[in-house]
Design a protein around this motif. Structure first.
Motif, PDB file in Angstrom:
ATOM      1  N   MET A   1       0.820  -1.213   0.000  1.00  0.00           N
ATOM      2  CA  MET A   1       0.000   0.000   0.000  1.00  0.00           C
ATOM      3  C   MET A   1       0.854   1.263   0.000  1.00  0.00           C
ATOM      4  N   PHE A   2       2.033   1.222   0.642  1.00  0.00           N
ATOM      5  CA  PHE A   2       2.862   2.417   0.761  1.00  0.00           C
ATOM      6  C   PHE A   2       4.195   2.257   0.017  1.00  0.00           C
ATOM      7  N   ARG A   3       4.204   1.475  -1.045  1.00  0.00           N
ATOM      8  CA  ARG A   3       5.456   1.141  -1.722  1.00  0.00           C
ATOM      9  C   ARG A   3       6.143   2.356  -2.352  1.00  0.00           C
ATOM     10  N   SER A   4       5.388   3.386  -2.751  1.00  0.00           N
ATOM     11  CA  SER A   4       6.010   4.566  -3.363  1.00  0.00           C
ATOM     12  C   SER A   4       6.904   5.306  -2.383  1.00  0.00           C
ATOM     13  N   LEU A   5       6.658   5.157  -1.081  1.00  0.00           N
ATOM     14  CA  LEU A   5       7.460   5.854  -0.077  1.00  0.00           C
ATOM     15  C   LEU A   5       8.870   5.282   0.049  1.00  0.00           C
ATOM     16  N   GLY A   7      10.969   5.474  -2.248  1.00  0.00           N
ATOM     17  CA  GLY A   7      11.810   6.440  -2.953  1.00  0.00           C
ATOM     18  C   GLY A   7      12.009   7.699  -2.130  1.00  0.00           C
ATOM     19  N   VAL A   8      13.246   8.176  -2.019  1.00  0.00           N
ATOM     20  CA  VAL A   8      13.547   9.311  -1.161  1.00  0.00           C
ATOM     21  C   VAL A   8      12.843  10.576  -1.648  1.00  0.00           C
ATOM     22  N   ASN A   9      12.782  10.778  -2.961  1.00  0.00           N
ATOM     23  CA  ASN A   9      12.140  11.993  -3.463  1.00  0.00           C
ATOM     24  C   ASN A   9      10.650  12.022  -3.150  1.00  0.00           C
ATOM     25  N   TYR A  10      10.013  10.880  -3.253  1.00  0.00           N
ATOM     26  CA  TYR A  10       8.580  10.862  -2.960  1.00  0.00           C
ATOM     27  C   TYR A  10       8.333  11.101  -1.473  1.00  0.00           C
ATOM     28  N   ARG A  11       9.224  10.588  -0.619  1.00  0.00           N
ATOM     29  CA  ARG A  11       9.081  10.827   0.826  1.00  0.00           C
ATOM     30  C   ARG A  11       9.212  12.322   1.137  1.00  0.00           C
ATOM     31  N   ILE A  12      10.188  12.989   0.514  1.00  0.00           N
ATOM     32  CA  ILE A  12      10.373  14.424   0.752  1.00  0.00           C
ATOM     33  C   ILE A  12       9.151  15.197   0.287  1.00  0.00           C
ATOM     34  N   TRP A  13       8.676  14.865  -0.908  1.00  0.00           N
ATOM     35  CA  TRP A  13       7.506  15.542  -1.463  1.00  0.00           C
ATOM     36  C   TRP A  13       6.273  15.323  -0.586  1.00  0.00           C
ATOM     37  N   ALA A  14       6.064  14.088  -0.162  1.00  0.00           N
ATOM     38  CA  ALA A  14       4.875  13.758   0.629  1.00  0.00           C
ATOM     39  C   ALA A  14       4.878  14.488   1.961  1.00  0.00           C
ATOM     40  N   ALA A  15       6.058  14.640   2.573  1.00  0.00           N
ATOM     41  CA  ALA A  15       6.139  15.331   3.867  1.00  0.00           C
ATOM     42  C   ALA A  15       5.715  16.789   3.732  1.00  0.00           C
ATOM     43  N   GLY A  16       6.188  17.464   2.699  1.00  0.00           N
ATOM     44  CA  GLY A  16       5.799  18.855   2.506  1.00  0.00           C
ATOM     45  C   GLY A  16       4.354  18.998   2.100  1.00  0.00           C
TER      46      GLY A  16
END
Length: 432
Positions: A1-5, A7-16
């Motif tokens: 369910m959370f496989r996209s996280l 990737g480091v870039n997606y984690r940074i984007w999602a946090a903001g």
């Protein structure tokens, strides 16, 4: 369910994004509330007009917004649009805190925000494909939607409390500050790890090429029709919830914020269920539309506040299943060089129908009552479901069979040749 996280870039984007999304929902709630209860005397049509001004530019600016998403650096474009939206929130907050805000001020800021958002939406939607690899694109789209709706759980409830305690102006100022989070996330992305495709060539008739592409794709065409029907007449939650809260249940700002958060519970569930699927399926559009119509009809007849709130959860699950599936199918199956223009068309139809539908739904709420306005939303869901069934019968060979007196629906094994291509690309990306 959370496989996209992963990737480091997606984690940074999602946090903001989650911080900014909370602020966005806080501002939407406070804005609708002051228009309905402070700047007018419970005038639902005024709320509808604000929505029309805010979403109308999606349609009017379509010739340039899709071009911008396909030809410009999306990261830099998003930094410009997010910064501009933060400045607009700051301006409206100052006017409100100082006590000089008038209805026409809200109209002007809604229009300006709509113009900026018209450039932001297609760029933000297609930027996801630069953050994650092909196989995880559908999951990333669904998680983006889950993030937006998780913010919808918190934002309206916090906004309702703050409006009651310190006033709407401080809500607008807080929203302006939250845009700093997404700007920081864009700044700290690992640029060398972005999945950038070749930019579209600059040529005349670029938008027309996007329309020609859509016309050749019956699966995208039916999605656009369904999204138009529900986006125009069904997804008018600010009108539905505010008028039912004030006129039917005689509730205050806190209860209004609570109802806005409750509908988000269903939306989060719908988005997370979509994230679990390996890829979106067109057949889910029919189910989502049908249940959306059922949920609106159920909410329209609920006799008290809490039963109405339960019906909102059904509306949230079904609407999010429909919209996340639609977004995922369009993005995953569109030629990358045309993705920005196609998504601009999608967003223009999704958001651009609001200037038509919101004033109509607001007029129905004022003239016949909020329950009849909910009925308009129910009709849009059932109409979209009929359109989806027509597509499934014509292009997917939908058939009804009975096995031991039990009804069963059967479809052709593949939805479109384009989905075969999408699967092939996904397999190749996994191998690499």
């Amino acid at each position: 369910m959370f496989r996209s996280l992963s990737g480091v870039n997606y984690r940074i984007w999602a946090a903001g994004a989650i911080v900014s999304n909370v602020g966005t929902w806080m501002q939407r709630t406070a804005q609708d509330w002051i228009v309905l209860t402070q700047l007018t005397h419970n005038n639902a049509a005024a709320v509808g007009f604000v929505m029309a001004l805010q979403f109308g530019p999606q349609l009017l600016l379509l010739p340039v917004t899709g071009w911008a998403a396909d030809h410009l650096d999306r990261r830099k474009l998003l930094m410009a649009t997010q910064g501009a939206m933060g400045a607009l929130g700051l301006g409206l907050g100052i006017l409100t805190v100082t006590g000089v805000v008038q209805l026409w001020h809200v109209y002007v800021f809604a229009l300006l925000l709509g113009c900026v958002a018209a450039f932001d939406a297609p760029a933000r939607q297609t930027f996801v494909s630069e953050l994650v690899a092909g196989p995880n694109l559908s999951n990333a789209v669904a998680l983006n939607s889950a993030s937006f709706n998780m913010a919808r759980l918190l934002g309206p409830a916090v906004a309702g409390l703050l409006v009651a305690v310190v006033g709407a102006g401080w809500v607008f100022l807080i929203n302006a500050a939250t845009f700093g989070a997404v700007l920081l996330s864009l700044k700290f992305l690992r640029i060398e790890k972005l999945y950038r495709s070749e930019r579209a060539k600059r040529q005349r008739g670029g938008l027309a090429e996007g329309f020609r592409y859509v016309r050749r794709r019956p699966d995208i065409m039916v999605i656009l029709v369904m999204v138009f029907l529900i986006g125009t007449f069904g997804l008018n939650f600010p009108i539905f919830i505010s008028t039912m809260s004030v006129s039917v249940f005689h509730a205050g700002a806190g209860e209004y914020g609570l109802l806005s958060s409750i509908v988000a519970i269903g939306s989060v569930v719908g988005a997370l269920l979509s994230a679990r699927r390996e890829r979106p399926r067109v057949a889910l559009l029919f189910a989502g539309a049908a249940f959306f119509g059922f949920g609106c009809a159920l909410a329209a007849v609920m006799p008290d506040f809490w039963l109405f709130a339960l019906a909102l959860i059904v509306i949230g699950v079904s609407s999010q299943t429909l919209m996340t599936t639609a977004n995922g199918v369009v993005q995953m199956t569109t030629d990358p060089q045309l993705r920005g223009r196609v998504m601009a068309i999608y967003m223009a139809i999704f958001m651009g129908g609001t200037p038509v539908g919101a004033p109509i739904v607001g007029w129905v709420a004022d003239t016949f009552g909020p329950r009849w306005a909910m009925g308009v939303g129910a009709a849009s869901g059932f109409a979209a479901a009929i359109v989806g069934v027509f597509y499934l019968v014509k292009y997917r060979s939908l058939r009804l069979r009975f096995t031991s007196w039990r009804p069963r629906f059967t479809l052709s094994p593949r939805e479109t040749a384009r989905e075969d291509l999408a699967d092939t690309e996904a397999t190749a990306a996994r191998a690499s």
